[in-house]
Enzyme design. Structure first.
Site, mmCIF file in Angstrom:
data_model
loop_
_atom_site.group_PDB
_atom_site.id
_atom_site.type_symbol
_atom_site.label_atom_id
_atom_site.label_comp_id
_atom_site.label_asym_id
_atom_site.label_seq_id
_atom_site.Cartn_x
_atom_site.Cartn_y
_atom_site.Cartn_z
ATOM 1 C CD GLU D 65 -1.375 -0.112 3.651
ATOM 2 O OE1 GLU D 65 -2.550 -0.379 3.390
ATOM 3 O OE2 GLU D 65 -0.957 -0.008 4.821
ATOM 4 C CB SER D 66 4.411 1.927 0.668
ATOM 5 O OG SER D 66 4.907 0.782 -0.005
#
Lengths: 262, 272, 272, 262
Positions: D65-66
């Protein structure tokens, strides 16, 4: 009158005097001398912006809707996406980002727009001449103009001065200038100040500070206000204290001609 | 994973009569080669979607490939009119053309909504214009402030076609320079085709590079010079003369017909 | 144009007691140096906004700088709890902490709406969760399809603070690597401060580089290593041990107090 | 029973037998052997995904999700934003783009999630233990989970098996699995299929195809279903044809241990 009819005369400096179109560009460039950033399309606005960077305002941030922010074009681009714009820009962003974060984000001070028709409240038509469903002339359409006019702090308009352009009634309102007059922009939720000047080959029109109707505030050297009124499709107001444009200087003219010749 | 296919095969497999087709590229990287292949294969009844129809859609419209046009600026940039576009709208030639027009901001929001799998996008726009009465836009109120905004329906084309500088053998694609709305178009579409200047062993990350992983794309086709007369930064230069010359060619139906006949003949031979 | 200022001056000028402050950096480029300068200057009553509060906000919360916290994930990544954050919420220590929590998707949509000058953002989210009853989210219907979506209010912080790799003398900033939500935070905020690893003569465009023009920023301050113990790609490495050690330091109020006293002393001397 | 109690025995190959946690990771990695793309957080899901790339599925696209898409981590990252992830990825995008175009765009096949509590419909709590306003334990919160569970095609869950985790009633519903049972996800507008498997140190639970309640469908070698039921806070259903996990192979184990030691 040679200087405003487009036929080239000779000025004292030995170079040809400014044509009306050249003077229009020069006057627009002067306006850009005091802007921090401007949003422009191709054609005369682009020429004016590059000229302004050459002459008055080397820090002027030029933004094209193709996504280039802080472009430093060396020559006048034919299209807003020419490679020189991307290569020289501080940042290049996608079209969705340009319109969401930059235009709608109200980050750009001054926008230059053109149009096929303009009315007394500086509303613009770039969509159609004649009926929408049975057009006499289908024009390109809105492009970025409606939201540029809504989101930039101020709008300047460059149009040719004639009764086909300056009309009593637009065939189509593509872009809201001052709408139906005072209060219109606010009611519509448009955030910027809207059009503050219209630059033509004959002079400069500005919205009256109170009723917002476009008023002739400045004429180019040798232009009679009656001549401007005759070229306008409505009963054009003339400012009490009409200014006369400072003629294009030798420096302005040679820079413009050098730029156009590049 | 994207299949690497010859352009005629890719177009034959991915573009069907009646499809809605988005071919994007904002001045830069316009997928002319793919569009010309569609012309050559005689696609019909298309809904053509594109912010700036440009010469490419003028040609497809003139050839009668389009049933409907969705756009925001139908001009020949820096030159003037798109005459085939005008002839279709003004005189129903070669046949009537349905169309839906937006502003650039509206089209961009529509593509972004499509890519984000949202049914609509919101923007400050359209208010007070005649466009509002003529196109697909609704007013929507902010549930927190009450402000009135414009809502536009997401674009979800059947096919998106773009041109990029390069792809690797897995069909990973990289483009750089003015990115336009191509990423959104591909991600919003059901199917996608990317033509590229070249296929390389490995993509080297570039400043301003946008990478579309191969698994987001259906087909990649090599098409060197495939965005001419527009350009591909680092590979080709914009052919401004071709844009100027198109004005004369397209102004006249007979000259356009002659161009089309000659052009199809040439490209057919070239790809035979 | 951004002013290039020493960090203490920049913080003193831009961050006021009571401000809402967004310090962003998603694991990468977390602006620790600027946060520690806020600690040193004793800012109080802040609304701290950040997707992942991380050690930085744990420290500010523990020191009593925060009135309110807006966040989406309050953990020590890969390690466990943020103990100062927990102590504030569970035991009102050092004083009660108001908070508002979202999902990452919601926070991202809120920043993007702020950057786009929209009053709200839309997403497919929150439906069916207890979060929906506990935070600022409304349902909104698509005017075209009738689908129900979540609307979240835009974030418009008073100040955004981020860390980047480099700036030039005009305050143009470039960051690369994981970009997180920093661009949106800066564009959504009224004021902004960027700390950088170094100031260079001219920015060289980088793969993955995001450039914020100097005129979108109020101040730039040089702070080499200013994102440690997180990292700045190409300059510093993430100090994973510091993240693990924080667990023990922060678990205990006294050990935290000692850390704070020592830390403030050290940084005060360093910047004196 | 050594193999599942966590105490290390010796297998015939001479290496220590798998601990229950190792087997949990190995089984999850097997699931990832047939995925095209997976969305994962740090910790055990990350280990499983890297292991899957090593052993079964070198083409597996790992998304964090980064913002890293197609990352190829060599070691297990402590954080989802470690530099190795950005440098090795096919593409790195902003967090808003990750959630809008990639998660919500339904481009990712399988998501791995953890939680502090899970209920019989695979709904998850990662927000709070106890009362929201007077919490016993304040947990980190939602992070990306609610929308990841909504937008990925399928969700797999990795949790430790015990009564503190497998609860009759969540203290807070952070993430919807199957909601209140059949029809819930559809009513809520959640697009993916939701949770399809829960991997624990004792076995695998899957939603019943009809009523969607989590059902024990697989136990690890040596695990008695009653032991699993005792570790579950509700009256856990057991599948009629209970499968037994194929033990971790020597190859799987050595790869896992080598990976963890990197």
């Amino acid at each position: 009158m040679t200087a405003v009819t487009g036929r080239a005369g000779r000025s004292r400096g030995g170079h040809r005097a400014a044509t009306p179109e050249e003077l229009q560009t020069v006057v627009a460039a002067r306006r850009l001398g005091r802007a921090r950033s401007c949003f422009i399309g191709v054609g005369r606005p682009s020429t004016a912006a590059i000229l302004a960077r050459m002459l008055h305002n080397p820090e002027l941030v030029i933004v094209y809707e193709s996504g280039t922010i802080g472009a430093r074009p060396y020559r006048v681009p034919l299209s807003i996406g020419d490679d020189a714009l991307a290569v020289s820009a501080d940042a290049v962003v996608s079209v969705p980002e340009m319109f969401a974060y930059w235009v709608q984000g109200e980050r750009i001070e001054l926008a230059f727009l053109g149009a096929a028709q303009i009315d007394r409240y500086a509303n613009l038509n770039s969509t159609v001449i004649g009926d929408y469903d049975a057009p006499r002339t289908r024009l390109p359409g809105a492009g970025g103009a409606p939201e540029i006019s809504a989101g930039c702090h101020e709008v300047a308009i460059i149009v040719p001065h004639g009764r086909r352009t300056f009309v009593e009634q637009l065939d189509f309102r593509t872009t809201v200038g001052h709408g139906d007059g005072p209060g219109s922009r606010k009611r519509l939720g448009l955030r910027g100040a809207g059009p503050t000047a219209v630059y033509t080959e004959l002079g400069v029109l500005e919205p009256d500070p109170e009723h917002l109707e476009l008023t002739l505030t400045q004429v180019h050297p040798g232009v009679d206000p009656e001549q401007v009124r005759a070229a306008t499709g409505w009963d054009l107001l003339v400012a009490e204290h009409l200014r006369e444009t400072v003629p294009a200087t030798a420096e302005e003219l040679s820079a413009l001609r050098e730029l156009v010749a590049r | 994973m994207a299949e690497i296919l010859p352009l005629p095969v890719a177009v034959a497999e991915l573009v069907r009569d009646g499809d809605s087709v988005a071919m994007e590229g904002f001045t830069h990287l316009i997928p002319f080669a793919a569009g010309h292949e569609m012309l050559r294969q005689g696609r019909r009844d298309l809904e053509l979607i594109r912010m700036t129809p440009d010469l490419l859609y003028d040609q497809l419209i003139g050839a009668g490939a389009a049933r409907r046009l969705v756009f925001s600026y139908g001009g020949n940039p820096g030159v003037g009119s798109l005459h085939r576009f005008r002839d279709a709208i003004e005189h129903d030639w070669p046949h009537p053309l349905e169309f839906e027009e937006h502003s650039h901001a509206g089209m961009a929001a529509r593509y972004a909504a499509g890519a984000a799998n949202l049914p609509f996008g919101i923007l400050r726009g359209y208010a007070g214009t005649d466009l509002e009465r003529r196109t697909a836009v609704e007013r929507i109120a902010c549930p927190f402030t009450g402000e009135s905004l414009a809502a536009v329906p997401a674009l979800r084309p059947d096919v998106a076609i773009i041109h990029a500088q390069e792809a690797d053998h897995h069909g990973n694609v990289q483009l750089w320079g003015i990115p336009g709305v191509q990423k959104e178009a591909v991600l919003a579409a059901t199917r996608s085709l990317v033509t590229v200047e070249q296929i390389v062993e490995e993509l080297q990350p570039r400043p301003g590079g946008i990478v579309l992983p191969g698994w987001t794309i259906d087909a990649v086709a090599e098409a060197p010079g495939g965005s001419l007369p527009s350009y591909a930064l680092g590979f080709t230069e914009r052919d401004n003369d071709a844009y100027r010359e198109w004005d004369a060619i397209s102004r006249d139906r007979d000259r356009f017909r002659a161009w089309l006949a000659e052009h199809l003949l040439t490209t057919t031979e070239a790809t035979a």
